[in-house]
Write a protein that holds these residues in place. Sequence first.
Motif, PDB file in Angstrom:
ATOM      1  N   LEU A 184       0.810  -1.212   0.000  1.00  0.00           N
ATOM      2  CA  LEU A 184       0.000   0.000   0.000  1.00  0.00           C
ATOM      3  C   LEU A 184       0.849   1.271   0.000  1.00  0.00           C
ATOM      4  CD1 LEU A 184      -2.894  -1.079   2.388  1.00  0.00           C
ATOM      5  CD2 LEU A 184      -2.971  -0.755  -0.092  1.00  0.00           C
ATOM      6  N   LEU A 185       2.100   1.168   0.411  1.00  0.00           N
ATOM      7  CA  LEU A 185       2.971   2.335   0.309  1.00  0.00           C
ATOM      8  C   LEU A 185       3.143   2.727  -1.154  1.00  0.00           C
ATOM      9  CD1 LEU A 185       4.868   4.460   1.449  1.00  0.00           C
ATOM     10  CD2 LEU A 185       6.695   2.745   1.454  1.00  0.00           C
ATOM     11  N   LEU A 186       3.382   1.746  -2.008  1.00  0.00           N
ATOM     12  CA  LEU A 186       3.481   2.014  -3.439  1.00  0.00           C
ATOM     13  C   LEU A 186       2.176   2.597  -3.964  1.00  0.00           C
ATOM     14  CD1 LEU A 186       4.864   1.842  -6.201  1.00  0.00           C
ATOM     15  CD2 LEU A 186       4.105  -0.538  -6.342  1.00  0.00           C
ATOM     16  N   THR A 187       1.059   2.043  -3.519  1.00  0.00           N
ATOM     17  CA  THR A 187      -0.252   2.543  -3.946  1.00  0.00           C
ATOM     18  C   THR A 187      -0.438   3.992  -3.534  1.00  0.00           C
ATOM     19  OG1 THR A 187      -1.218   0.332  -3.764  1.00  0.00           O
ATOM     20  CG2 THR A 187      -2.736   2.185  -3.814  1.00  0.00           C
ATOM     21  N   PHE A 188      -0.068   4.327  -2.288  1.00  0.00           N
ATOM     22  CA  PHE A 188      -0.198   5.706  -1.814  1.00  0.00           C
ATOM     23  C   PHE A 188       0.664   6.648  -2.656  1.00  0.00           C
ATOM     24  CE2 PHE A 188      -1.825   5.494   2.839  1.00  0.00           C
ATOM     25  CZ  PHE A 188      -2.836   4.634   2.451  1.00  0.00           C
ATOM     26  N   CYS A 189       1.893   6.230  -2.948  1.00  0.00           N
ATOM     27  CA  CYS A 189       2.795   7.071  -3.749  1.00  0.00           C
ATOM     28  C   CYS A 189       2.256   7.259  -5.163  1.00  0.00           C
ATOM     29  CB  CYS A 189       4.195   6.464  -3.778  1.00  0.00           C
ATOM     30  SG  CYS A 189       5.102   6.602  -2.210  1.00  0.00           S
ATOM     31  N   GLN A 190       1.661   6.210  -5.719  1.00  0.00           N
ATOM     32  CA  GLN A 190       1.064   6.332  -7.047  1.00  0.00           C
ATOM     33  C   GLN A 190      -0.117   7.296  -7.031  1.00  0.00           C
ATOM     34  OE1 GLN A 190       0.166   2.208  -7.803  1.00  0.00           O
ATOM     35  NE2 GLN A 190       2.092   1.844  -8.901  1.00  0.00           N
ATOM     36  N   MET A 191      -0.950   7.195  -5.999  1.00  0.00           N
ATOM     37  CA  MET A 191      -2.109   8.081  -5.904  1.00  0.00           C
ATOM     38  C   MET A 191      -1.694   9.531  -5.686  1.00  0.00           C
ATOM     39  SD  MET A 191      -5.139   5.996  -3.947  1.00  0.00           S
ATOM     40  CE  MET A 191      -4.181   5.405  -2.564  1.00  0.00           C
ATOM     41  N   ALA A 192      -0.565   9.734  -4.994  1.00  0.00           N
ATOM     42  CA  ALA A 192      -0.088  11.092  -4.755  1.00  0.00           C
ATOM     43  C   ALA A 192       0.310  11.789  -6.043  1.00  0.00           C
ATOM     44  CB  ALA A 192       1.099  11.069  -3.787  1.00  0.00           C
ATOM     45  N   ARG A 193       0.536  11.015  -7.106  1.00  0.00           N
ATOM     46  CA  ARG A 193       0.931  11.598  -8.392  1.00  0.00           C
ATOM     47  C   ARG A 193      -0.206  11.587  -9.407  1.00  0.00           C
ATOM     48  NH1 ARG A 193       6.570   8.354  -9.268  1.00  0.00           N
ATOM     49  NH2 ARG A 193       5.205   6.632  -8.716  1.00  0.00           N
ATOM     50  N   GLU A 194      -1.393  11.197  -8.964  1.00  0.00           N
ATOM     51  CA  GLU A 194      -2.524  11.135  -9.887  1.00  0.00           C
ATOM     52  C   GLU A 194      -3.036  12.542 -10.212  1.00  0.00           C
ATOM     53  OE1 GLU A 194      -5.712   8.643  -8.696  1.00  0.00           O
ATOM     54  OE2 GLU A 194      -4.524   6.808  -8.670  1.00  0.00           O
ATOM     55  N   PRO A 195      -3.579  12.728 -11.418  1.00  0.00           N
ATOM     56  CA  PRO A 195      -4.120  14.048 -11.796  1.00  0.00           C
ATOM     57  C   PRO A 195      -5.516  14.274 -11.224  1.00  0.00           C
ATOM     58  CG  PRO A 195      -4.379  12.521 -13.616  1.00  0.00           C
ATOM     59  CD  PRO A 195      -3.624  11.760 -12.539  1.00  0.00           C
ATOM     60  N   ARG A 196      -5.721  13.810 -10.007  1.00  0.00           N
ATOM     61  CA  ARG A 196      -6.994  14.008  -9.299  1.00  0.00           C
ATOM     62  C   ARG A 196      -6.658  14.699  -7.992  1.00  0.00           C
ATOM     63  NH1 ARG A 196      -7.228   8.802 -11.528  1.00  0.00           N
ATOM     64  NH2 ARG A 196      -9.015   8.440 -12.904  1.00  0.00           N
ATOM     65  N   PRO A 197      -6.867  16.017  -7.892  1.00  0.00           N
ATOM     66  CA  PRO A 197      -6.401  16.774  -6.723  1.00  0.00           C
ATOM     67  C   PRO A 197      -6.866  16.222  -5.391  1.00  0.00           C
ATOM     68  CG  PRO A 197      -7.095  18.274  -8.460  1.00  0.00           C
ATOM     69  CD  PRO A 197      -7.489  16.901  -8.909  1.00  0.00           C
ATOM     70  N   LEU A 198      -8.127  15.781  -5.277  1.00  0.00           N
ATOM     71  CA  LEU A 198      -8.629  15.274  -3.998  1.00  0.00           C
ATOM     72  C   LEU A 198      -7.876  14.024  -3.572  1.00  0.00           C
ATOM     73  CD1 LEU A 198     -12.516  15.730  -4.322  1.00  0.00           C
ATOM     74  CD2 LEU A 198     -10.927  17.044  -2.899  1.00  0.00           C
ATOM     75  N   VAL A 199      -7.676  13.111  -4.514  1.00  0.00           N
ATOM     76  CA  VAL A 199      -6.983  11.863  -4.205  1.00  0.00           C
ATOM     77  C   VAL A 199      -5.510  12.132  -3.919  1.00  0.00           C
ATOM     78  CG1 VAL A 199      -6.284   9.620  -5.125  1.00  0.00           C
ATOM     79  CG2 VAL A 199      -8.599  10.478  -5.550  1.00  0.00           C
ATOM     80  N   ALA A 200      -4.873  12.932  -4.761  1.00  0.00           N
ATOM     81  CA  ALA A 200      -3.454  13.238  -4.564  1.00  0.00           C
ATOM     82  C   ALA A 200      -3.230  13.935  -3.230  1.00  0.00           C
ATOM     83  CB  ALA A 200      -2.939  14.108  -5.712  1.00  0.00           C
ATOM     84  N   LEU A 219       8.851   3.020   5.340  1.00  0.00           N
ATOM     85  CA  LEU A 219       8.271   4.156   4.628  1.00  0.00           C
ATOM     86  C   LEU A 219       9.305   4.890   3.769  1.00  0.00           C
ATOM     87  CD1 LEU A 219       6.005   5.647   7.451  1.00  0.00           C
ATOM     88  CD2 LEU A 219       5.230   4.439   5.404  1.00  0.00           C
ATOM     89  N   LEU A 220      10.557   4.866   4.206  1.00  0.00           N
ATOM     90  CA  LEU A 220      11.616   5.571   3.494  1.00  0.00           C
ATOM     91  C   LEU A 220      12.412   4.667   2.555  1.00  0.00           C
ATOM     92  CD1 LEU A 220      12.984   7.811   6.401  1.00  0.00           C
ATOM     93  CD2 LEU A 220      11.452   8.487   4.544  1.00  0.00           C
ATOM     94  N   SER A 221      12.044   3.400   2.484  1.00  0.00           N
ATOM     95  CA  SER A 221      12.843   2.441   1.724  1.00  0.00           C
ATOM     96  C   SER A 221      12.340   2.287   0.289  1.00  0.00           C
ATOM     97  CB  SER A 221      12.809   1.078   2.424  1.00  0.00           C
ATOM     98  OG  SER A 221      11.506   0.521   2.383  1.00  0.00           O
ATOM     99  N   ARG A 222      13.045   1.497  -0.459  1.00  0.00           N
ATOM    100  CA  ARG A 222      12.664   1.078  -1.819  1.00  0.00           C
ATOM    101  C   ARG A 222      12.620   2.234  -2.809  1.00  0.00           C
ATOM    102  NH1 ARG A 222       7.155  -1.536  -1.217  1.00  0.00           N
ATOM    103  NH2 ARG A 222       7.426  -1.835  -3.443  1.00  0.00           N
ATOM    104  N   ASN A 223      13.241   3.352  -2.478  1.00  0.00           N
ATOM    105  CA  ASN A 223      13.327   4.501  -3.385  1.00  0.00           C
ATOM    106  C   ASN A 223      11.968   5.113  -3.725  1.00  0.00           C
ATOM    107  OD1 ASN A 223      16.224   4.602  -3.919  1.00  0.00           O
ATOM    108  ND2 ASN A 223      15.920   2.653  -4.950  1.00  0.00           N
TER     109      ASN A 223
END
Length: 210
Positions: free
Chosen positions: A96-112, A135-139
Motif C-alpha cells: 500500500l505504500l506504493l499505492t499511496f505514492c502512485q495516488m499522490a501523483r494522480e491528476p486528481r487533486p482530492l486523491v493526490a 516508509l523511506l525504503s525502496r526509493n
Amino acid sequence: MFLWGKGYGSSVADVASSSSSSSSSTSSTYEGDDLADLYSPSYWVELHERMLLARHPRFYDAAEVVKIVHLITQLLLYGEGLQDERMFEFFGQKDLLLTFCQMAREPRPLVACQAIQSLSLLLFNTKQDDMLHYLLSRNLINDFLFFDMDVDGEEIRDPYANLLRTIAMRITPGTAPLFLDHRKVSPSLPPSLPPSTLQGSSCSIDYLFS
C-alpha cells in the motif's frame, strides 16, 4: 467475507452495479465508528477490496478512495499506538505504500492531496523504527520527490510542502542512507532542480534543504 453483499468472485461490474443500493450501509464505516471495531484483519481485507474497486478505471470514485486512504492511515496509527504490528504487516503485504505514492501523483487533486497528507501523517507520527525505515525504503520517496509535481494549486502545494518538511525532520544518521538511490538508472530531477550526487548515487537530501 463478502464485499457489499457480493462474494469476492463477483465481477467488478456486478459489484459496482449493486454499490449504489448499499452505499448507505457502507458509508457509516468511515464516519463515527470506533476504530477498535474496525481493527480486524477481515475488515482490512474488505477495505482493500473496496479500494481496488473504487480505483477501477471504469468506476473510479475519487470520494470513496479519499475516505478509504484516510481510514487506512487512521488504522495504521491506531495499531502502532497498540504496539500491534498486524496492520503494518498487512500494509506491507498489499504494497500500500506504493499505492499511496502512485495516488499522490494522480491528476486528481482530492486523491493526490489525501495520499500526500497520509504519507505526511505516517512519517510524522510513527515511532517504530521498522515502520519508518519501511516508509523511506525502496526509493519510493525518492521517486516521489523527483516527480515533476504540479504545485500550482493550493490544494496540492500546501500538503506537498508539509510532506517535504516532514521528510526533512526524519533525516538522521540512521535514515540518511535510505535516501541514496543505487540503481543503475536514477530518476531524473525536475528541470528546475539541479542534480545532486553523493558517492556516485543520486540523492534527494540536498533537494529537501534547498
